[in-house]
Design a protein around this motif. Sequence first.
Motif, PDB file in Angstrom:
ATOM      1  N   ILE A 107       0.846  -1.191   0.000  1.00  0.00           N
ATOM      2  CA  ILE A 107       0.000   0.000   0.000  1.00  0.00           C
ATOM      3  C   ILE A 107       0.882   1.243   0.000  1.00  0.00           C
ATOM      4  CG2 ILE A 107      -1.737   1.295   1.295  1.00  0.00           C
ATOM      5  CD1 ILE A 107      -2.594  -1.440   2.530  1.00  0.00           C
ATOM      6  N   ASN A 108       0.632   2.137  -0.962  1.00  0.00           N
ATOM      7  CA  ASN A 108       1.351   3.404  -1.045  1.00  0.00           C
ATOM      8  C   ASN A 108       0.871   4.307   0.088  1.00  0.00           C
ATOM      9  OD1 ASN A 108       2.430   5.897  -1.674  1.00  0.00           O
ATOM     10  ND2 ASN A 108       1.898   5.797  -3.835  1.00  0.00           N
ATOM     11  N   LEU A 109       1.806   4.776   0.915  1.00  0.00           N
ATOM     12  CA  LEU A 109       1.456   5.622   2.053  1.00  0.00           C
ATOM     13  C   LEU A 109       1.692   7.107   1.780  1.00  0.00           C
ATOM     14  CD1 LEU A 109       3.038   3.472   4.913  1.00  0.00           C
ATOM     15  CD2 LEU A 109       0.620   3.572   4.224  1.00  0.00           C
ATOM     16  N   ALA A 126      -7.722  -4.903  12.563  1.00  0.00           N
ATOM     17  CA  ALA A 126      -9.094  -5.249  12.937  1.00  0.00           C
ATOM     18  C   ALA A 126      -9.717  -6.220  11.945  1.00  0.00           C
ATOM     19  CB  ALA A 126      -9.949  -3.983  13.030  1.00  0.00           C
ATOM     20  N   GLU A 127      -9.289  -6.168  10.691  1.00  0.00           N
ATOM     21  CA  GLU A 127      -9.856  -7.022   9.648  1.00  0.00           C
ATOM     22  C   GLU A 127      -9.067  -8.308   9.415  1.00  0.00           C
ATOM     23  OE1 GLU A 127     -12.717  -6.915   8.340  1.00  0.00           O
ATOM     24  OE2 GLU A 127     -13.327  -4.950   9.093  1.00  0.00           O
ATOM     25  N   GLY A 128      -8.084  -8.581  10.262  1.00  0.00           N
ATOM     26  CA  GLY A 128      -7.399  -9.864  10.195  1.00  0.00           C
ATOM     27  C   GLY A 128      -6.053  -9.890   9.502  1.00  0.00           C
ATOM     28  N   PHE A 129      -5.536  -8.733   9.096  1.00  0.00           N
ATOM     29  CA  PHE A 129      -4.176  -8.726   8.556  1.00  0.00           C
ATOM     30  C   PHE A 129      -3.234  -8.961   9.725  1.00  0.00           C
ATOM     31  CE2 PHE A 129      -6.450  -6.872   5.135  1.00  0.00           C
ATOM     32  CZ  PHE A 129      -5.732  -7.215   3.995  1.00  0.00           C
ATOM     33  N   SER A 130      -2.290  -9.875   9.541  1.00  0.00           N
ATOM     34  CA  SER A 130      -1.463 -10.312  10.662  1.00  0.00           C
ATOM     35  C   SER A 130      -0.011  -9.887  10.567  1.00  0.00           C
ATOM     36  CB  SER A 130      -1.510 -11.840  10.756  1.00  0.00           C
ATOM     37  OG  SER A 130      -1.014 -12.402   9.544  1.00  0.00           O
ATOM     38  N   SER A 131       0.459  -9.595   9.368  1.00  0.00           N
ATOM     39  CA  SER A 131       1.882  -9.314   9.192  1.00  0.00           C
ATOM     40  C   SER A 131       2.072  -8.049   8.377  1.00  0.00           C
ATOM     41  CB  SER A 131       2.561 -10.495   8.503  1.00  0.00           C
ATOM     42  OG  SER A 131       2.473 -11.638   9.332  1.00  0.00           O
ATOM     43  N   PHE A 132       3.107  -7.297   8.764  1.00  0.00           N
ATOM     44  CA  PHE A 132       3.327  -5.979   8.165  1.00  0.00           C
ATOM     45  C   PHE A 132       4.812  -5.726   7.972  1.00  0.00           C
ATOM     46  CE2 PHE A 132      -0.541  -5.873  10.591  1.00  0.00           C
ATOM     47  CZ  PHE A 132      -1.433  -5.209   9.761  1.00  0.00           C
ATOM     48  N   GLY A 133       5.137  -5.060   6.887  1.00  0.00           N
ATOM     49  CA  GLY A 133       6.485  -4.578   6.652  1.00  0.00           C
ATOM     50  C   GLY A 133       6.401  -3.108   6.302  1.00  0.00           C
ATOM     51  N   THR A 134       7.241  -2.290   6.927  1.00  0.00           N
ATOM     52  CA  THR A 134       7.287  -0.874   6.578  1.00  0.00           C
ATOM     53  C   THR A 134       8.603  -0.608   5.849  1.00  0.00           C
ATOM     54  OG1 THR A 134       8.146  -0.341   8.788  1.00  0.00           O
ATOM     55  CG2 THR A 134       5.772  -0.112   8.452  1.00  0.00           C
ATOM     56  N   TYR A 135       8.532   0.278   4.880  1.00  0.00           N
ATOM     57  CA  TYR A 135       9.673   0.584   4.013  1.00  0.00           C
ATOM     58  C   TYR A 135       9.821   2.089   3.953  1.00  0.00           C
ATOM     59  CZ  TYR A 135       9.234  -4.285   2.639  1.00  0.00           C
ATOM     60  OH  TYR A 135       9.171  -5.654   2.652  1.00  0.00           O
ATOM     61  N   SER A 136      10.720   2.635   4.762  1.00  0.00           N
ATOM     62  CA  SER A 136      10.822   4.084   4.899  1.00  0.00           C
ATOM     63  C   SER A 136      11.252   4.762   3.602  1.00  0.00           C
ATOM     64  CB  SER A 136      11.772   4.447   6.037  1.00  0.00           C
ATOM     65  OG  SER A 136      13.044   3.886   5.839  1.00  0.00           O
ATOM     66  N   ARG A 137      12.184   4.189   2.877  1.00  0.00           N
ATOM     67  CA  ARG A 137      12.701   4.843   1.676  1.00  0.00           C
ATOM     68  C   ARG A 137      11.681   4.870   0.549  1.00  0.00           C
ATOM     69  NH1 ARG A 137      17.411   2.130  -1.308  1.00  0.00           N
ATOM     70  NH2 ARG A 137      16.213   2.229  -3.196  1.00  0.00           N
ATOM     71  N   HIS A 138      10.836   3.860   0.468  1.00  0.00           N
ATOM     72  CA  HIS A 138       9.913   3.754  -0.654  1.00  0.00           C
ATOM     73  C   HIS A 138       8.503   4.259  -0.330  1.00  0.00           C
ATOM     74  CE1 HIS A 138      12.957   1.626  -2.870  1.00  0.00           C
ATOM     75  NE2 HIS A 138      13.107   0.800  -1.854  1.00  0.00           N
ATOM     76  N   GLY A 139       8.215   4.540   0.924  1.00  0.00           N
ATOM     77  CA  GLY A 139       6.929   5.108   1.294  1.00  0.00           C
ATOM     78  C   GLY A 139       5.745   4.169   1.131  1.00  0.00           C
ATOM     79  N   PHE A 140       5.961   2.895   1.401  1.00  0.00           N
ATOM     80  CA  PHE A 140       4.840   1.962   1.334  1.00  0.00           C
ATOM     81  C   PHE A 140       4.890   0.985   2.492  1.00  0.00           C
ATOM     82  CE2 PHE A 140       7.948  -0.595  -0.972  1.00  0.00           C
ATOM     83  CZ  PHE A 140       7.647  -1.899  -0.599  1.00  0.00           C
TER      84      PHE A 140
END
Length: 189
Positions: A107-109, A126-140
């Motif tokens: 997702i583009n942030l 809240a909708e069941g997404f369990s895993s996340f990665g943040t990418y500071s340089r690419h903004g997503f």
Amino acid sequence: MNRREFIVGVSSTALIAGTAEAKSGFYTGYPHQITDWTAQHFTAREFASKGNGYVSVSREMIAALDRVRAAVGHSIHITSGYRDPAHNARVGGVKHSRHLLSDAVDINLRGLSSPQRHALTWHLLAEGFSSFGTYSRHGFMHADMRPHARIWHVGTGTHPAWFRQALSDWGWQRDHGATRTPRIRITRT
């Protein structure tokens, strides 16, 4: 046959022909071939592989994203949904990427404020997404629905404050994900 074997081992023709799995839990085909798309806020084209243009995405994930979009009240720009194996290799995706398994999105942030990013993450949890990665340089941000929760950050520093706060609000624990007992309540008016 598990989901990975299904995607890697079955041809596009077989997917289009309508295996039981393709009909039940996944939208599959080229965007113009998917006639039973139910999302109100997204199109099948947004989730198509940037390689061969094919779509293979979890119906559960699409329904969850549609509810998140309605809750946050602003558009959600999907930069990557399904990836065919050749495209995944070209972009440097990991061998067992959740994008190959049809339950991940990037997702583009850019253009979203910190409170909007926090609300987006909160509603994804809240909708069941369990895993996340943040990418500071690419903004997503990467979000997926894998069975075992995981977080990661790529770039300088650590996860942004809005992200850490959203996880904290949900009582997120490493390897367990959100405990589903948020410490705050968001009231819709």
